[in-house]
Design a protein around this motif. Structure first.
Motif, PDB file in Angstrom:
ATOM      1  N   SER A   8       0.846  -1.192   0.000  1.00 44.20           N
ATOM      2  CA  SER A   8       0.000   0.000   0.000  1.00 44.20           C
ATOM      3  C   SER A   8       0.884   1.245   0.000  1.00 44.20           C
ATOM      4  CB  SER A   8      -0.894  -0.003   1.235  1.00 44.20           C
ATOM      5  OG  SER A   8      -0.095  -0.025   2.393  1.00 44.20           O
ATOM      6  N   ILE A  25      -0.182   4.333   1.779  1.00 43.06           N
ATOM      7  CA  ILE A  25      -1.121   5.160   2.546  1.00 43.06           C
ATOM      8  C   ILE A  25      -0.713   5.092   4.013  1.00 43.06           C
ATOM      9  CG2 ILE A  25      -2.695   3.165   2.584  1.00 43.06           C
ATOM     10  CD1 ILE A  25      -4.984   5.015   3.169  1.00 43.06           C
ATOM     11  N   VAL A  26      -0.680   6.250   4.648  1.00 40.02           N
ATOM     12  CA  VAL A  26      -0.463   6.286   6.091  1.00 40.02           C
ATOM     13  C   VAL A  26      -1.760   6.811   6.692  1.00 40.02           C
ATOM     14  CG1 VAL A  26       0.913   7.211   7.967  1.00 40.02           C
ATOM     15  CG2 VAL A  26       1.982   6.736   5.765  1.00 40.02           C
ATOM     16  N   ARG A  27      -2.318   6.045   7.616  1.00 42.70           N
ATOM     17  CA  ARG A  27      -3.611   6.438   8.173  1.00 42.70           C
ATOM     18  C   ARG A  27      -3.412   7.266   9.434  1.00 42.70           C
ATOM     19  NH1 ARG A  27      -6.332   0.798   8.767  1.00 42.70           N
ATOM     20  NH2 ARG A  27      -4.209   0.261   9.329  1.00 42.70           N
ATOM     21  N   ARG A  46      -0.367  11.408   8.623  1.00 39.09           N
ATOM     22  CA  ARG A  46      -1.247  10.692   7.712  1.00 39.09           C
ATOM     23  C   ARG A  46      -1.067  11.231   6.295  1.00 39.09           C
ATOM     24  NH1 ARG A  46      -7.364  11.488   7.712  1.00 39.09           N
ATOM     25  NH2 ARG A  46      -6.910  10.480   5.738  1.00 39.09           N
ATOM     26  N   THR A  47      -1.465  10.458   5.290  1.00 34.21           N
ATOM     27  CA  THR A  47      -1.447  10.974   3.926  1.00 34.21           C
ATOM     28  C   THR A  47      -2.827  11.537   3.578  1.00 34.21           C
ATOM     29  OG1 THR A  47      -1.927   8.754   3.112  1.00 34.21           O
ATOM     30  CG2 THR A  47       0.364   9.455   3.061  1.00 34.21           C
ATOM     31  N   VAL A  48      -2.811  12.564   2.730  1.00 28.86           N
ATOM     32  CA  VAL A  48      -4.049  13.232   2.320  1.00 28.86           C
ATOM     33  C   VAL A  48      -4.066  13.331   0.790  1.00 28.86           C
ATOM     34  CG1 VAL A  48      -4.273  14.539   4.455  1.00 28.86           C
ATOM     35  CG2 VAL A  48      -2.930  15.483   2.586  1.00 28.86           C
ATOM     36  N   LEU A 101      -2.717   3.013  -4.584  1.00 25.22           N
ATOM     37  CA  LEU A 101      -2.870   3.051  -3.133  1.00 25.22           C
ATOM     38  C   LEU A 101      -2.724   1.665  -2.512  1.00 25.22           C
ATOM     39  CD1 LEU A 101      -3.869   5.404  -1.123  1.00 25.22           C
ATOM     40  CD2 LEU A 101      -5.943   4.071  -1.022  1.00 25.22           C
ATOM     41  N   GLY A 102      -3.186   0.646  -3.213  1.00 22.63           N
ATOM     42  CA  GLY A 102      -3.112  -0.705  -2.670  1.00 22.63           C
ATOM     43  C   GLY A 102      -4.247  -0.986  -1.713  1.00 22.63           C
TER      44      GLY A 102
END
Lengths: 237, 485, 208
Positions: free
Chosen positions: A70, A72-74, A90-92, A104-105
């Protein structure tokens, strides 16, 4: 329900409403958002990808790397993405502005790659050659650098060739069972080089207005157990 | 809620009418069923291959064509579009025609659409293996392949609507609505994705929304809708009971139309808070349709469990009903923040996909397909082979779903423990993943008898047809007859 | 079935008695409708609780722009630029303030409305939104701007308007807007809900 036009129009109305709400409305709102200028550096974010990195994105897409990784960092509270060191924030939407296509995965068979460029070791340019060598070796055969990895090997991104006039400076430093027979060396093909250039362009760490990087409190919390650097025997992520 | 046999009033002709309806599918069945089953064999082999590669990631690593990241989406494409979608559409048209009391209209469009569809799947699967994947999860096939599928689906859809419009029944059995919804939904979601993702200026986060919206629509409304329609048709038949409720069926249907398409985003997505919340609300409301379906299934099967389990078709459709409800329930649960924070990005969502596609859709298709072939061609398929197919498919997909869900829960729990090294979280989940390989193996093995039964039956039909032509004096009769005996 | 079946396997029975299943008159129990109502409630509650005021710049874990720690600061122009970026102003009015003819969004850079002597009309536009025809620098525009009074604090509106009026990169240089000015207008127009039109705004003195 026995009226054909009514059934048809009902179906169209239902499908069109979701299209409007989940696609068109967000597109109107953020679909033409521009790059932002970072306060710290004055640079535009996200930066344009260097041409080689863009080519590497094509290799990443073609090999289906996003089947297992992935990007993406949540936010806090979601599976400890932050505490695991997968990113400082986090990513936006802004982070994916230049992604074509976005990859994104949906499954993390392997670790997240949103910040793979900066996550392992420092981002300073002196570490760059070591990072490149590490990633190349990892792609050639993941288990040379990480015991127990389930990532496939990608030997077809490399060329095994006879050493003619002395070893090439690009040759991978392989040991033991992974080393080629005497008189041969393994050198990366173009695909492997551009793929590594792409990986080293993946960073979503700049502080943004909507997703600020909040420095950890001084009495630092337990750092995730998997933090490691190249210097200490290879990253464990 | 009157009883509805869906046929003209003179009961004597019901059998005759159904026969006419069934026979109108003969060319379609002869041309397309074998292709669908071949995709099932190819898809189950590719997914098995992908699964095995997780045991030995260095195996078969010499060629880019066989790398995990290509084999898995290629296999999934073959299963979803090549088999479940294709055969599901054919069966859907058949139930639609029966519900409408009308022969299949414009069968030529279905045949032409089917040819385009198979070309599209072929281009998609080969394209992904060759490295031309779009990189969009759920829509990996190259856009040219998806365009072929869309045109094929549109042609088939026209035939479906023509059949529905020419209906002779006053009240249509409700599985027909789901078929019509499926036919429209495919064209709608696929063409919107093609049109909107084609432009180079679509920003990453908007691409994410478009591909998720289209992917969700194709999986849950197109394929899921077809599956639900078929279960509603096949479950009462296998139970030899009426369908429990028209009212609950209506609720399921409109929930699928108005709520499920919104179930696009999940908590944690890199999108503004309101967009995520709309998607989560969509997941919540979509659960209404699943709940209505669950009660409908339960009340239909209640008291007839022994009968359901007495035939292989009954076992498959019962399994499909359970899998549909399980998948829908888990999809709702995963949209809850507290659950999503643990199990998102683990194997569990993969297990849910398998519950919906492998269980809900593929099981019900396998349940109805043999009868469709038999009635359309008038030729019995080998019951022993079909039995074997049913058992291995049920056990195989069942093992896959359960083991992946288990692996996902274990993986999610250990990822939620920040003190646990990442490598250890991977290792912990691999037991379940390895167990799933057994399921993939059984599932693949189970499709070989089906292929044998279908190919055997259809070859006999073709041979009979040739024999009939010859016996009409167009050719010497002795040779054809002799070859067979 | 027309053709004979001479080899293996018998012929399929000619048509089954019921071509499609019949339907019984089962009515769903009350519990189902209670659950249905519960899911409807949860669905709308999700939207109500997590809407983030529909702002383009609000991401979890923040509930609204006011709670983002990086928004605001000692220098009103820099703080206002952040608001301009995060609240979504930039999506239509563009980073360089030129507006976007594609969606009827007029320019802010060197705009006669922005550079008016006082900010009273601008504050109203940001608070309640504006729609319909408007003439900017002699050019006709026709757009639709959503209200920001609910999502931005007085201070944030003051900052973003100060940035817009004084932005050095756009070449704007007008007077500063203070939170007190915004607060005064907010109180004065507290009963207003509708978006403004240019005709209504033009009746209001620029310095009030």
């Amino acid at each position: 329900m026995n009226s054909t036009p009514l059934l048809f129009l009902g179906i169209l109305a239902g499908l069109a409403a979701s299209w409007w709400g989940m696609v068109v409305a967000p597109k109107l709102q953020i679909g033409s958002a521009p790059t932002v200028v970072l306060k710290e550096t004055g640079q535009h974010y996200p930066p344009t990808r260097p041409g080689v990195a863009q080519q590497g994105a094509e290799v990443y897409r073609s090999l289906g790397c996003n089947t297992c990784h992935s990007q993406i960092v949540r936010p806090e509270g979601y599976g400890h993405d932050l505490l695991r060191g997968w990113g400082p924030r986090r990513t936006v939407a802004q982070d994916y502005l230049r992604d074509q296509p976005i990859m994104l995965g949906s499954v993390r068979v392997g670790p997240d790659l949103a910040n793979i460029a900066t996550r392992m070791g420092s981002g300073d340019s002196n570490a760059q050659p070591a990072m490149v060598a590490y990633h190349l070796k990892h792609l050639y055969h993941p288990r040379t650098v990480m015991e127990g990895s389930v990532m496939p090997a990608y030997p077809f991104l490399f060329e095994k060739r006879r050493i003619v006039e002395g070893p090439s400076p690009d040759a991978l430093k392989l040991e033991g069972a992974y080393a080629p027979e005497a008189g041969y060396e393994v050198v990366p093909k173009e695909e492997a080089r551009v793929l590594v250039a792409y990986l080293l362009s993946l960073k979503s760490s700049a502080s943004l207005v909507e997703a600020p990087v909040i420095p950890p409190p001084t009495n630092a919390p337990v750092k995730a157990a998997n933090t490691a650097s190249i210097a200490t025997g290879g990253p464990s992520r | 809620m009157t009883s509805n046999v869906g046929m003209p009033s003179h009961t004597d002709s019901a059998g005759w009418a159904a026969n006419e309806v069934d026979a109108s599918f003969r060319p379609v069945a002869l041309l397309l069923v074998t292709k669908a089953v071949l995709w099932l064999v190819a898809g189950s082999l590719l997914t098995l291959l992908a699964s095995i590669k997780l045991h030995g990631p260095s195996m078969m690593s010499g060629s880019a064509w066989l790398t995990y990241g290509r084999v898995l989406p290629a296999g999934w494409t073959a299963l979803v579009f090549g088999f479940a979608g294709q055969a599901g559409t054919l069966l859907g048209l058949w139930t639609l025609a029966r519900a409408a009391g009308q022969r299949l209209q414009a069968p030529g469009l279905v045949l032409a659409g089917g040819v385009l569809w198979n070309l599209g799947v072929l281009a998609g699967v080969v394209g992904i293996l060759a490295g031309f994947s779009t990189g969009r999860e759920g829509l990996e096939m190259p856009s040219g392949a998806l365009a072929l599928l869309t045109v094929g689906a549109a042609l088939t859809g026209v035939a479906g609507w023509k059949t529905y419009s020419a209906r002779t029944t006053a009240r249509v059995f409700p599985s027909a609505w789901f078929v019509l919804l499926g036919l429209i939904a495919f064209v709608w979601f696929a063409s919107a994705a093609l049109a909107m993702l084609g432009g180079a200026d679509v920003r990453g986060s908007i691409q994410l929304l478009i591909q998720r919206w289209a992917g969700n629509g194709l999986q849950r409304i197109w394929l899921g809708g077809l599956a639900l329609g078929l279960i509603l048709f096949a479950l009462p038949r296998a139970a030899q009971k009426p369908l429990a409720s028209r009212e609950l069926t209506l609720i399921s249907f409109w929930s699928l139309v108005f709520f499920t398409p919104w179930a696009v985003t999940l908590p944690g997505d890199p999108l503004p808070r309101w967009v995520v919340s709309f998607g989560v609300a969509g997941h919540t409301l979509a659960a209404i349709g699943v709940l209505a379906a669950a009660i409908n299934f339960w009340k239909t099967g209640e008291g007839a469990v022994a009968r359901l389990f007495s035939t292989s078709a009954g076992r498959l459709v019962t399994g499909a009903a359970v899998a549909y409800v399980v998948a829908g329930t888990l999809q709702y649960l995963v949209s809850l923040r507290v659950v999503a924070s643990v199990v998102r990005f683990t194997w569990l969502p993969v297990g849910i996909d398998w519950a919906l596609v492998g269980g809900g859709a593929i099981w019900v298709v396998l349940s109805v397909l043999p009868e469709f072939v038999e009635r359309a061609t008038g030729r019995r398929l080998n019951p022993g082979l079909l039995n074997l197919n049913a058992t291995l498919s049920l056990v195989g997909v069942g093992v896959v779903v359960l083991s992946l869900i288990l692996a996902g829960v274990i993986q999610g729990m250990s990822l939620s423990n920040p003190g646990k090294a990442y490598m250890d979280t991977v290792k912990g989940s691999m037991h379940g993943v390895r167990l799933s390989s057994l399921g993939f193996l059984l599932f693949f093995l189970g499709q070989l008898p089906l292929l044998a039964a279908v190919v055997g039956g259809l070859t006999a039909v073709a041979r009979d047809a040739v024999g009939a032509v010859k016996s009409w004096g167009l050719a010497p009769t002795g040779k054809g007859m002799g070859a067979r005996s | 079935m027309k053709k004979p079946s001479r080899s293996h396997a018998g012929a399929v029975p000619a048509g089954d008695a019921a071509t499609v299943p019949s339907i019984s008159s089962y009515s769903a129990p009350t519990g189902f409708f209670v659950a249905l109502a519960g899911l409807l409630y949860l669905g709308q509650a999700e939207g109500c609780y997590h809407h983030g005021l529909f702002s383009a710049g609000v991401y979890e874990p923040y509930a609204d722009l006011r709670s983002i720690p990086s928004l605001g600061g000692p220098n009103p122009i820099d703080a206002g630029r952040d608001v301009y970026m995060a609240a979504g102003c930039v999506a239509c009015h563009q980073p360089n303030g030129t507006g976007n003819p594609a969606n009827g969004c007029p320019p802010l850079a060197k705009s006669d409305w922005v550079l008016a002597e006082g900010p009273s009309r601008l504050i109203r536009i940001v608070l309640h939104g504006a729609q319909g025809p408007i003439t900017v620098n002699g050019q006709p525009w026709n757009g639709n701007m959503t209200p920001f009074g609910g999502s931005l604090s007085d201070e944030q509106i003051a900052h973003v308007l100060t940035f817009v009026r004084q932005s050095p990169e756009w070449g704007n240089a007008a007077s500063e807007v203070t939170p007190e000015m915004v607060k005064a207008v907010r109180e004065k127009e507290s009963s207003r809900a509708a978006q403004w039109t240019a005709a209504e705004l033009e009746k209001i003195p620029v310095t009030e």
